[in-house]
Design a protein around this motif. Sequence first.
Motif, PDB file in Angstrom:
ATOM      1  N   ASP A  55       1.076  -1.323  -0.213  1.00 32.23           N
ATOM      2  CA  ASP A  55      -0.156   0.161   0.133  1.00 32.23           C
ATOM      3  C   ASP A  55       0.967   1.263   0.178  1.00 32.23           C
ATOM      4  OD1 ASP A  55      -2.226  -1.811   0.177  1.00 32.23           O
ATOM      5  OD2 ASP A  55      -2.648  -1.637   2.621  1.00 32.23           O
ATOM      6  N   GLY A  56       1.851   1.451  -1.045  1.00 31.09           N
ATOM      7  CA  GLY A  56       2.819   2.297  -1.140  1.00 31.09           C
ATOM      8  C   GLY A  56       3.912   2.404   0.717  1.00 31.09           C
ATOM      9  N   HIS A  57       3.480   1.228   1.083  1.00 31.87           N
ATOM     10  CA  HIS A  57       4.509   2.128   1.646  1.00 31.87           C
ATOM     11  C   HIS A  57       5.747   0.835   2.469  1.00 31.87           C
ATOM     12  CE1 HIS A  57       1.535   0.199   4.701  1.00 31.87           C
ATOM     13  NE2 HIS A  57       3.233  -0.491   4.885  1.00 31.87           N
ATOM     14  N   ILE A  67      -2.377  -9.852   6.721  1.00 26.58           N
ATOM     15  CA  ILE A  67      -2.017  -9.628   5.678  1.00 26.58           C
ATOM     16  C   ILE A  67      -2.490  -9.107   4.335  1.00 26.58           C
ATOM     17  CG2 ILE A  67      -0.300  -8.581   4.993  1.00 26.58           C
ATOM     18  CD1 ILE A  67       0.240  -7.893   8.449  1.00 26.58           C
ATOM     19  N   SER A  68      -2.917  -7.649   5.117  1.00 25.11           N
ATOM     20  CA  SER A  68      -3.871  -7.919   3.011  1.00 25.11           C
ATOM     21  C   SER A  68      -3.605  -6.397   2.315  1.00 25.11           C
ATOM     22  CB  SER A  68      -5.343  -7.861   3.268  1.00 25.11           C
ATOM     23  OG  SER A  68      -5.715  -6.800   4.054  1.00 25.11           O
ATOM     24  N   GLY A  69      -3.226  -6.164   1.398  1.00 30.16           N
ATOM     25  CA  GLY A  69      -3.317  -5.053   0.481  1.00 30.16           C
ATOM     26  C   GLY A  69      -2.905  -5.033  -0.555  1.00 30.16           C
ATOM     27  N   ARG A  70      -1.943  -3.840  -1.186  1.00 30.28           N
ATOM     28  CA  ARG A  70      -1.681  -4.149  -2.376  1.00 30.28           C
ATOM     29  C   ARG A  70      -0.137  -4.236  -2.636  1.00 30.28           C
ATOM     30  NH1 ARG A  70       0.706  -0.271  -5.784  1.00 30.28           N
ATOM     31  NH2 ARG A  70       0.094   1.284  -3.998  1.00 30.28           N
ATOM     32  N   LEU A  71       0.295  -5.559  -2.522  1.00 20.41           N
ATOM     33  CA  LEU A  71       1.614  -5.484  -2.824  1.00 20.41           C
ATOM     34  C   LEU A  71       2.413  -5.321  -3.848  1.00 20.41           C
ATOM     35  CD1 LEU A  71       4.000  -7.346  -0.834  1.00 20.41           C
ATOM     36  CD2 LEU A  71       3.247  -8.947  -2.049  1.00 20.41           C
ATOM     37  N   VAL A  72       3.842  -4.264  -4.230  1.00 12.38           N
ATOM     38  CA  VAL A  72       4.065  -4.557  -5.259  1.00 12.38           C
ATOM     39  C   VAL A  72       5.529  -4.464  -4.895  1.00 12.38           C
ATOM     40  CG1 VAL A  72       5.356  -2.311  -6.908  1.00 12.38           C
ATOM     41  CG2 VAL A  72       3.577  -2.230  -6.090  1.00 12.38           C
ATOM     42  N   CYS A  73       6.464  -6.024  -5.799  1.00 15.07           N
ATOM     43  CA  CYS A  73       7.446  -5.989  -5.801  1.00 15.07           C
ATOM     44  C   CYS A  73       8.763  -5.319  -6.748  1.00 15.07           C
ATOM     45  CB  CYS A  73       7.980  -7.423  -6.669  1.00 15.07           C
ATOM     46  SG  CYS A  73       9.385  -7.992  -6.455  1.00 15.07           S
ATOM     47  N   SER A  82      18.284  -0.558 -15.530  1.00 10.43           N
ATOM     48  CA  SER A  82      16.861  -1.337 -16.027  1.00 10.43           C
ATOM     49  C   SER A  82      16.240  -1.313 -14.396  1.00 10.43           C
ATOM     50  CB  SER A  82      16.797  -2.563 -16.515  1.00 10.43           C
ATOM     51  OG  SER A  82      17.297  -3.577 -15.992  1.00 10.43           O
ATOM     52  N   TYR A  83      14.216  -1.638 -14.758  1.00 11.85           N
ATOM     53  CA  TYR A  83      13.528  -1.565 -13.895  1.00 11.85           C
ATOM     54  C   TYR A  83      12.851  -2.015 -14.383  1.00 11.85           C
ATOM     55  CZ  TYR A  83       9.691   0.254 -10.666  1.00 11.85           C
ATOM     56  OH  TYR A  83       9.399   0.230  -9.374  1.00 11.85           O
ATOM     57  N   ALA A  84      12.165  -2.562 -13.320  1.00 13.41           N
ATOM     58  CA  ALA A  84      10.706  -3.424 -13.767  1.00 13.41           C
ATOM     59  C   ALA A  84       9.706  -3.443 -12.336  1.00 13.41           C
ATOM     60  CB  ALA A  84      11.102  -4.673 -14.560  1.00 13.41           C
ATOM     61  N   SER A  85       8.846  -3.124 -11.965  1.00 12.42           N
ATOM     62  CA  SER A  85       7.907  -4.317 -10.876  1.00 12.42           C
ATOM     63  C   SER A  85       6.433  -4.611 -11.712  1.00 12.42           C
ATOM     64  CB  SER A  85       7.536  -2.456 -10.597  1.00 12.42           C
ATOM     65  OG  SER A  85       6.578  -1.540 -11.380  1.00 12.42           O
ATOM     66  N   GLU A  86       5.680  -4.991 -10.022  1.00 10.19           N
ATOM     67  CA  GLU A  86       4.805  -5.920 -10.562  1.00 10.19           C
ATOM     68  C   GLU A  86       3.955  -5.849  -9.251  1.00 10.19           C
ATOM     69  OE1 GLU A  86       1.796  -8.568 -12.949  1.00 10.19           O
ATOM     70  OE2 GLU A  86       3.004  -6.944 -13.222  1.00 10.19           O
ATOM     71  N   GLU A  87       2.842  -6.041  -9.797  1.00 11.80           N
ATOM     72  CA  GLU A  87       1.975  -5.441  -8.479  1.00 11.80           C
ATOM     73  C   GLU A  87       0.764  -7.133  -7.952  1.00 11.80           C
ATOM     74  OE1 GLU A  87      -1.717  -1.862  -8.202  1.00 11.80           O
ATOM     75  OE2 GLU A  87       0.403  -1.182  -8.811  1.00 11.80           O
ATOM     76  N   LYS A  88       0.346  -6.907  -6.948  1.00 13.98           N
ATOM     77  CA  LYS A  88      -1.064  -7.868  -6.586  1.00 13.98           C
ATOM     78  C   LYS A  88      -1.005  -7.447  -5.734  1.00 13.98           C
ATOM     79  CE  LYS A  88      -1.218 -12.360  -5.786  1.00 13.98           C
ATOM     80  NZ  LYS A  88      -0.649 -14.192  -6.532  1.00 13.98           N
ATOM     81  N   THR A  89      -3.328  -7.566  -5.825  1.00 15.71           N
ATOM     82  CA  THR A  89      -3.678  -7.036  -3.993  1.00 15.71           C
ATOM     83  C   THR A  89      -4.243  -8.685  -3.571  1.00 15.71           C
ATOM     84  OG1 THR A  89      -4.999  -5.785  -5.321  1.00 15.71           O
ATOM     85  CG2 THR A  89      -6.032  -6.817  -4.029  1.00 15.71           C
TER      86      THR A  89
END
Length: 470
Positions: free
Chosen positions: A359-361, A384-390, A397-404
């Motif tokens: 969740d952004g932190h 624990i729940s929420g929007r997880l970003v790796c 380079s840079y890449a990311s993926e998110e999952k609720t």
Amino acid sequence: MNVVVGLLLTLLRFTPESAAGETHCDGREDGGRCFVALGATVIIQLLSKVSEIPKYEWKNERVVILRGKGYNFSQNTLQNRSLFIPSIGTVRIKNLRRTDSGEYTLNIFDSNGRNMESRALQLIVQAPVSSVHLVTECLSRLEMKVSCLTEGGDSPQYIWTLDRDKLTDSELLSANNENNIIILRHSVSGSLACSVRNHISFGFKEQIISACKEFTAGETHCDATEDRAQCFGALGGTVIIRLMINASEIPKHEWKNKTSIILRGEGHNFFQSVLPNRSFFLSGNHMISLKNLSRSDSGEYTLEIFDSEGQETLQTLQLIVQAPVSSVQLVSECLSQLEMKVSCLCQRGDSPQYSWTLDGHTLTDSELLYQHNETNIIVLRKNISGRLVCSVSNQVSYASEEKTLFVCKDNSLLVHSLMFGATILSCGGIWLYFKLKESKYKDFVTYTRKENPDDFNVIEQSDLTKHKHK
């Protein structure tokens, strides 16, 4: 008569240039400034009525350039590059050099030789801007770094526009002091233009840019002006390396790797010996660009600088070519104690670094139970729940993926209920089985009595006798 002959010889020796290469300046006001292009011609109005001036002298900080009385004058310097026309009070200087820059003073004297007036003029010779290039680079957070490069130009000023409007704070993240390098925020796209100007010239370059997405091989920049610098380039991409601060002050230089000399030059003049199809040198910015990088380009590069006496100075650069990261995938799994295991999988990329946010932190100890040494696998605590970003990155380079994520649920009650139900069904099945068996036995006895009453009595009597003996 000698003065007239000298003037005629000067006119014959001086070849006028086209008006397109001329700059006009007014030197009749004290404190004036005059900007002129390197190699061009300047026409300076020094006096209005030369015939009314008893004596005059025009000089720079080093020498007297011309001295005269009315229309009669003599020249001391710039014999091959200047022409004074006393009838109109102008001096014309062609093929201007950087050494011509400086303060020029006109002294006017009366008939007794007393200085009546002094006028100063600041002459500034500048190289014009030319060959403007735009170089874009996607950064780790998907911002876009854009560099506006020119092959020449003194004291350039830069103006940026996007779709012909000035960049706003919502589009521009930062800019360097010179304003030739800007960083655009994530998702900014459109027609980006860089205008470069100084007092005597103008250059312009426009390019359509698209928002940065998951990394594709692009440009990286590095500064090799300091010894033992380290530089990273993307496999298949382009690296732009600044080799020197001011090549014009270096009599001789060579840039090479362990196998061959890549670049050799004297000042701004250079030639290339290798990589002719994959490199170019921007002499005005002292930068070399290497494109289509391969792993074999990794290694140590050396810049050898020689002074006028042949003394050598070495600057080394370590170039490291990396495969960019790509195709990030998140895989989650609920564990027995209701913790959640999450794996961040990346299909390719050298030396990837992982960072996680919820969740952004950044994840805290109250949320994180365990983290793998390479941080691509984490275990989250119960509930624990929420929007997880790796986010996965390396130096290029840079890449990311998110999952609720949703809380892992306790399924033990359901399991126990199912087991109890299965036990009831099993017991009921057994009871029904024996009940059917008993029913069939009674039916068999009833049928035997009806059909063979004598045999059944004998069997029953025998069973009674056995029971008594027992």
